[in-house]
Structures are given as C-alpha cells and as structure tokens.
Design a protein around this motif. Sequence first.
Motif, PDB file in Angstrom:
ATOM      1  N   ASP A 251      14.932  67.084   5.968  1.00  0.00           N
ATOM      2  CA  ASP A 251      13.540  67.549   5.965  1.00  0.00           C
ATOM      3  C   ASP A 251      12.897  67.395   7.341  1.00  0.00           C
ATOM      4  O   ASP A 251      12.089  68.222   7.759  1.00  0.00           O
ATOM      5  CB  ASP A 251      12.720  66.770   4.931  1.00  0.00           C
ATOM      6  CG  ASP A 251      13.205  67.014   3.502  1.00  0.00           C
ATOM      7  OD1 ASP A 251      13.771  68.097   3.253  1.00  0.00           O
ATOM      8  OD2 ASP A 251      13.016  66.117   2.660  1.00  0.00           O
ATOM      9  N   THR A 252      13.261  66.327   8.054  1.00  0.00           N
ATOM     10  CA  THR A 252      12.682  66.140   9.387  1.00  0.00           C
ATOM     11  C   THR A 252      13.155  67.216  10.356  1.00  0.00           C
ATOM     12  O   THR A 252      12.412  67.596  11.270  1.00  0.00           O
ATOM     13  CB  THR A 252      13.020  64.753   9.970  1.00  0.00           C
ATOM     14  OG1 THR A 252      14.429  64.658  10.235  1.00  0.00           O
ATOM     15  CG2 THR A 252      12.584  63.637   9.036  1.00  0.00           C
ATOM     16  N   LEU A 253      14.373  67.708  10.161  1.00  0.00           N
ATOM     17  CA  LEU A 253      14.848  68.799  11.017  1.00  0.00           C
ATOM     18  C   LEU A 253      13.988  70.046  10.833  1.00  0.00           C
ATOM     19  O   LEU A 253      13.627  70.718  11.802  1.00  0.00           O
ATOM     20  CB  LEU A 253      16.309  69.124  10.703  1.00  0.00           C
ATOM     21  CG  LEU A 253      17.349  68.097  11.166  1.00  0.00           C
ATOM     22  CD1 LEU A 253      18.733  68.466  10.649  1.00  0.00           C
ATOM     23  CD2 LEU A 253      17.359  67.987  12.693  1.00  0.00           C
ATOM     24  N   LYS A 254      13.647  70.330   9.601  1.00  0.00           N
ATOM     25  CA  LYS A 254      12.792  71.488   9.327  1.00  0.00           C
ATOM     26  C   LYS A 254      11.383  71.266   9.873  1.00  0.00           C
ATOM     27  O   LYS A 254      10.792  72.167  10.476  1.00  0.00           O
ATOM     28  CB  LYS A 254      12.736  71.746   7.817  1.00  0.00           C
ATOM     29  CG  LYS A 254      14.084  72.108   7.200  1.00  0.00           C
ATOM     30  CD  LYS A 254      13.980  72.212   5.683  1.00  0.00           C
ATOM     31  CE  LYS A 254      15.347  72.482   5.049  1.00  0.00           C
ATOM     32  NZ  LYS A 254      15.268  72.482   3.557  1.00  0.00           N
ATOM     33  N   ALA A 255      10.857  70.063   9.681  1.00  0.00           N
ATOM     34  CA  ALA A 255       9.502  69.768  10.151  1.00  0.00           C
ATOM     35  C   ALA A 255       9.439  69.778  11.674  1.00  0.00           C
ATOM     36  O   ALA A 255       8.490  70.304  12.267  1.00  0.00           O
ATOM     37  CB  ALA A 255       9.053  68.407   9.612  1.00  0.00           C
TER      38      ALA A 255
END
Length: 400
Positions: A251-255
């Motif tokens: 999720d942090t990669l997307k954010a």
Amino acid sequence: MRRVAFGDEMRRLMTERGVGLRALAKQVPCDSGYLSKVANGHRHPSADMAAKLDELLDAGGGLATLQGTPHAPVLDGGLDAELFELAARAGTSRLPDGVLDLLDGIVDRLSRDYPTVAPEVLSERGKTYLTNVLRLLDGRVSLTEHRELLVRAGWLAVLLSCTLFDAGDKVSAELVRRTARRLGEQAGHGEILAWSWEIAAWFALVERDYDDVVAYSEAGLRHAGATNAAVQLTLQAGRGYARMGDRRAVDTLKAGRAILDRLPRPDHPEHHFVFDHGKYEFYCSTIYTMLGRDDAAEEHAVEVIARCRHADGSVRWPMRYAMANLDLGLVAGRRGELDRAVRHGRAALQPARRSGDLLPRATELYGRLEQGFPRERRVAEFGEQIHAARQALPSGGGGG
C-alpha cells in the motif's frame, strides 16, 4: 584559491577550438548528453575519458590533470572562506550581500555530490560550512536573516547526518540529526523537520527496529506536506512494514507513487533531497525483496541497474546499483542459485561510494548463503570481502 574545475576548462577549450558538443561526442565517441553533463560539472569523467578529451581538445595534458576536480566551490581559504570570515566579523545588523546566495549554492552542490563523492570528503566540507553558518547565527543579524540562516544550517545538518552515517560514524550522525531537527523547529521549516525524521527511520531500519521505522516515518509525514520528503517517508515506512512481513508495505508503494506523480520532474535528480522516478524503482526493488516477492523484486532490480549505467558504461548511481545487486543476490540465494548470488554480492561491494546500510544488508546476504551453503568456499570468500570493507571504514568496523 580552488583549482579550475574540469568542466570549466573543457568548455573554455571547446570555445577556443570552435568545437561543439555533438561534434566532440562523435569523435570520442560517446553520448552528447553525457558529455554535456561533464562540461557543466554534473558528471565526473573517468580517467580514460579525461585523457581522450584532453587529446581531442589538444590540451597538452592540462585538461586530464583536472580529472576529478570538484565543480563545486570548496572551502579552502579562497573566496568562500573570505566571505564567511567577513560576514562573521561584520558586526553589523545585516549580512553582507551574497552570503545567503552563496550558502544556497553550497547546499545545492553538496546535495548533488552526495551520490558519487566519498562520504568522508562530504562530511569534512559539511562540518566546515555548518560551523561557519552557526557562527553567523551567533552574530548580529536581523530576525529575517536569522531565520534564513537557520534554514541553511538545517539543510547542511540533515545532509551531514547522512554522510557521517555512510562513513560509519553512527554516534555523530545521530547527534547531527537531532541538531537538524532543532534547527527545523526553530526555523519553522516543515521539510527539514520531515527529513530529520526520515533519517531517524533510516537509522532504525539498519538497527532492525522496524516498529520505530514506521513510527518515525509517520512522525515525519506530519510535517512533510506534498514534498519529496513525503514520498521517501511513505516508502521508508513501507520498508519497515516489509521487514515485519506486513502487506501494508505494498500500500505504501501505491501511496508513495501517488505523491510522486503530483510533483514536478526534477531538473537535478542526483540531488539527495529530491525523489525521482528512478529512486521509486529502487524502493520497489528493495520492498519486494524484503517481502519475499522474488519475481517482482527481480524485475525492479534489473530495471534499477539498467538505469544506473551511463552510455559509456560508468555507474551513475553507485549506491542504488550496489543495493539492487544485493536484492538480486538475495533473490538468487532463495532460489538456490549460489553462483548468481555470490556474483551479485561481489558486484554490490565494487563501488567505492557506499550507503550506510550497504554492509548490514551484504552481511544479511552472507548469513543467508552461509546457512544455505555451509562450508562453501565462495561464500566464505564473500564474507571475507565484507569484513575487509567494514575494517576499511574510518570508524574501524562500523556499518553493521
């Protein structure tokens, strides 16, 4: 006074000889874009490249002798030192003209030198400049100038903290990081505060305090806004999550990508406090490796290594190149491919410019290989390489 920089002399010779970049690039031969960066001081040529350019520009050896000469101003008793000394002794209620602009140029150049210049060299320069700025803060300046000096001191401190850590001096790195945080607080500068927390998260990652990695990253994000620091803090939290096996890492990669896509493309992606799309690929490689998602990790690591190389084969981003090789080594080790794992591990130790987390991660790879391939000579030799690299640090064995 400082020596003439390679790029400055190269441009002078090209003008004198009436030679353009494209024509010179064809004669080398090399990419004209690369040659432009050399001429403008954004790249340091190899010794062979310097000799070739010297020959083509009929410099009689004078150009080649400047190979490796910094394009940036260096505090060596020349104009920079004189300006600082005059400013410190001025005793007036304002800074002499040009001092803040000079500091901006210094911070910019040191930050852009970070990927390629030895951390010991950058640390010495950073200490000298920071000391001089702190002296100016003790003098008689206006409130506006005081705040501006705090900001410049803050940027110097966050950079110095990184270079000290890379050089293996963890204690000094942490002390300077705390100084940077205080300077950011006094200046009311959110991005400096954000980077001070990001550096704390990085230190915690190396020390394997993964809960702290996430906590420090979240603390920094409260100050970061929509900045380069916000991207790196988001992905630094991702590395903490990945180390804990937490799928929130994805999720942090997307954010992080969402924030990055809102930022303008940087003119100088080599600047340490700029987050470019190549660095995003690098974080993807590392996070997927930590999560054990080997196919995705390998895909991104291969892309990182390809982007790290110039047309002439030299390495543009030695630290990214090294860490991506470690990612590939860990992937190969998990697949039981000893030859590839050792080859990538050794490749990671080749660049002279190393990040502070390189040796800890190389030691991790060595431990995995030692466990999977006990009493294997190639693994033992790789371990000896790591030990020799650690002993070569100025701190005499730091870095993991």
